[in-house]
Design an enzyme around this catalytic site. Structure first.
Site, short mmCIF file in Angstrom:
data_model
loop_
_atom_site.label_atom_id
_atom_site.label_comp_id
_atom_site.label_asym_id
_atom_site.label_seq_id
_atom_site.Cartn_x
_atom_site.Cartn_y
_atom_site.Cartn_z
NE ARG A 179 -9.08 -7.14 3.25
CZ ARG A 179 -8.06 -6.29 3.28
NH1 ARG A 179 -7.80 -5.54 2.23
NH2 ARG A 179 -7.30 -6.19 4.34
CB THR B 181 -0.89 -0.04 1.25
OG1 THR B 181 -1.86 -1.06 1.08
CG2 THR B 181 -1.60 1.27 1.52
CB THR C 276 1.14 0.15 4.92
OG1 THR C 276 1.33 -1.11 4.24
CG2 THR C 276 2.42 0.49 5.65
N GLY C 277 -0.43 -2.34 6.29
CA GLY C 277 -0.28 -3.55 7.08
C GLY C 277 -1.50 -4.44 6.94
N1 ASP Z 1 -3.55 -2.25 4.61
C1 ASP Z 1 -3.82 -2.80 3.31
C2 ASP Z 1 -5.09 -3.60 3.35
O1 ASP Z 1 -5.29 -4.32 4.31
C3 ASP Z 1 -2.74 -3.64 2.78
C4 ASP Z 1 -1.39 -2.99 2.71
O2 ASP Z 1 -1.03 -2.17 3.58
O3 ASP Z 1 -0.64 -3.27 1.76
O4 ASP Z 1 -5.85 -3.54 2.41
#
Ligand code: ASP
Length: 306
Positions: free
Chosen positions: A201, A173, A224-225
């Site tokens: 989702r 992200t 992000t996570g």
């Molecule tokens: N936080 C994002 C999600 O769960 C994924 C990511 O950070 O890459 O959609």
């Protein structure tokens, strides 16, 4: 005293270390981060707003195939790209977000249009793209987003029957936070979500208060996570609330909230900017693609911890 501007960007957190990430990828990622950082910094340097700066930085990262947003977004289980984004202005806590869009080249631009040109905060799917077309936000063929590497990752996930949060997946992200010369903060986040996601989702990125938040009374946050944990912790709002109501510093608030995400079982990180011009990073993964620059001369581009 002149207010100091600052801006920070991220391209996701994950398990990458100096030992595991190919040197050529390190060079390419650092160059992409520096380019995106400069897209926003150039606006701030000439007196522009934090809002314009974070949008410009995120557009740059969305167009960069290395990161999981816009071009280079991960694939859903059914082999499509479904994009989420949000933007928020700390001045009046106005916000816009989109979820599950599949034809909008730069979802962050659409999120901004939702904020400024609709009475709503969040639009999804076909309706969001109907709004995009009505407001002249650039639409592209879905092929625009697809890259061979993301396709390979989907096949690998299916072949190995991996779960969405398997440790070797990285979160790609993108996001930006900034403080402008007038002391206003803004945040923006954009993502393709998780590889192999199903059932419509939606993660934390487009959710105001979870993956994205900006409040001039506290700070701007982009996360992000593992999105589900960030939603449950209401990470971005929780950090701002701890600063505003409990007197935490920027770094202490972020560290405390990321520690709580970790205690729930989630991993990831945040970037932050405060109205005083300070920036901060916090993450509980081995790495996070990140960069920051400010008017006082700080300039940092980093991937690994330390
Ligand atoms: N936080 C994002 C999600 O769960 C994924 C990511 O950070 O890459 O959609």
């Amino acid at each position: 005293m002149t207010q100091q501007w600052s801006i920070a960007v991220h391209g996701g957190a994950g398990t990458m270390t100096a030992a595991t990430l190919a040197p050529a990828l390190v060079v390419a990622a650092e160059a992409a981060l520096a380019l995106a950082l400069e897209a926003g910094a150039a606006i701030l340097r000439r007196g522009g707003s934090a809002l314009d700066a974070v949008e410009a930085s995120v557009v740059s990262l969305e167009d960069e195939p290395l990161f999981n947003a816009g071009r280079g977004a991960v694939f859903t289980y059914h082999g499509t790209n479904e994009l989420d984004a949000a933007i928020m202005d700390g001045r009046g806590r106005t916000a816009g977000a989109v979820a599950g869009v599949a034809h909008t080249r730069n979802p962050v631009r659409l999120a901004r249009a939702v904020m400024e040109r609709s009475p709503h905060v969040m639009l999804s799917g076909a309706g969001a793209e109907e709004f995009a077309r009505e407001h002249g936000v650039e639409q592209v063929d879905p092929d625009w987003f697809a890259t061979p590497e993301r396709w390979r990752q989907l096949q690998e996930l299916k072949a190995r029957k991996l779960g969405w949060f398997d440790a070797d997946l990285k979160y790609g992200t993108v996001g930006a936070v900034a403080c402008d010369g007038a002391g206003h903060v803004a945040a923006a986040t954009s993502t393709g979500g998780l590889t192999g996601k199903r059932w419509g989702r939606i993660g934390d990125s487009p959710l105001i208060g979870a993956g994205t938040y900006a409040d001039d009374r506290a700070c701007a946050v982009s996360a992000t996570g593992a999105g589900e944990y960030f939603i449950r912790e209401a990470v971005a709002h929780e950090i701002a609330a701890r600063m505003r109501l409990a007197g935490f510093s920027l770094q202490d608030a972020a560290d405390a909230v990321i520690a709580e995400v970790g205690a729930l079982g989630g991993d990831g990180g945040v970037i932050l900017a405060a109205p005083g011009g300070q920036t901060a990073f916090a993450f509980n993964t081995p790495g996070m693609y990140r960069a920051r620059v400010d008017a006082a001369g700080l300039h940092e581009v980093a991937i690994f911890r330390g």
